[in-house]
Enzyme design. Structure first.
Site, PDB file in Angstrom:
ATOM      1  N   PRO A  11       0.761  -1.056   0.173  1.00 33.54           N
ATOM      2  CA  PRO A  11       0.084   0.169   0.029  1.00 33.54           C
ATOM      3  C   PRO A  11       0.810   1.336  -0.105  1.00 33.54           C
ATOM      4  CG  PRO A  11      -0.263  -1.025   2.091  1.00 33.54           C
ATOM      5  CD  PRO A  11       0.432  -2.038   1.017  1.00 33.54           C
ATOM      6  N   GLU A  99      12.858  -9.208   1.250  1.00 29.43           N
ATOM      7  CA  GLU A  99      12.176  -8.277   1.663  1.00 29.43           C
ATOM      8  C   GLU A  99      12.749  -7.201   1.483  1.00 29.43           C
ATOM      9  OE1 GLU A  99      11.263  -9.079   5.781  1.00 29.43           O
ATOM     10  OE2 GLU A  99      10.420  -7.146   6.118  1.00 29.43           O
ATOM     11  N   HIS A 101      12.767  -2.875   2.101  1.00 32.91           N
ATOM     12  CA  HIS A 101      12.268  -1.668   2.488  1.00 32.91           C
ATOM     13  C   HIS A 101      12.997  -0.479   2.108  1.00 32.91           C
ATOM     14  CE1 HIS A 101       9.570  -4.116   5.120  1.00 32.91           C
ATOM     15  NE2 HIS A 101      10.604  -4.733   5.688  1.00 32.91           N
ATOM     16  N   ARG A 108      13.226   4.196  12.450  1.00 35.92           N
ATOM     17  CA  ARG A 108      11.893   4.963  12.558  1.00 35.92           C
ATOM     18  C   ARG A 108      11.198   4.516  13.756  1.00 35.92           C
ATOM     19  NH1 ARG A 108       9.365   4.646   6.887  1.00 35.92           N
ATOM     20  NH2 ARG A 108       7.883   6.286   7.707  1.00 35.92           N
TER      21      ARG A 108
END
Ligand code: DHK
Length: 146
Positions: A11, A99, A101, A108
């Site tokens: 998303p 994976e 990012h 964060r």
């Protein structure tokens, strides 16, 4: 036969380049996909791309990858931190999974520090910006050679 890598994005990544560019960079998702296609071609791989803002659609894309892809590169975005369904779907996929990012999630907020997907991923790349996707393809090429 040339092996296909499914590159799946979760998303809000459709807004790449326009969404918080100070965190996610200036490149659009189309820019990233073009670079991935070029990198994959240089590695003797093919790519297919899918982005959705809906968890079930990402689950179904992983199901399709069982028949259509040798490996998966996935940035589940916010679903990284919430989705047992995406983890379960990846556990039903046999090939290598990397994976990605874009941001360094560990630098964060605390809620971004845990990833359900990492329990399945063969490798995790975080904080390399959009370059993380092409780094992932290089790792996938190595894993597919083994
Ligand atoms: C992208 C998102 O949309 C966030 O929800 C994740 C990830 C981090 C990224 O860095 O690519 O927490």
């Amino acid at each position: 036969m040339t092996k296909t890598v499914a590159i799946l994005n979760g998303p809000n990544l459709n807004l790449l380049g326009r969404r918080q560019p100070e965190i996610y960079g200036a490149e659009t998702l189309t820019d990233v996909e073009t670079r991935c296609s070029d990198t994959a071609a240089g590695l003797g791989l093919e790519t297919c791309f899918f982005q959705s803002n809906h968890e079930g659609e990402i689950v179904e894309a992983i199901h399709r990858a069982r028949d259509e892809a040798a490996a998966i590169v996935i940035n589940p975005a916010a679903y990284t931190h919430t989705s047992v369904a995406i983890l379960d779907a990846l556990n039903a996929f046999d090939g290598p999974v990397v994976e990605v990012h874009i941001s360094n999630v560990h630098k964060r907020e605390d809620f971004r520090h845990h990833s359900y997907v990492s329990a399945r991923a063969d490798a995790v790349i975080a904080g390399c910006g959009t370059q993380g996707y092409t780094l992932a393809l290089h790792r996938i090429a190595t894993l597919l050679e083994d």
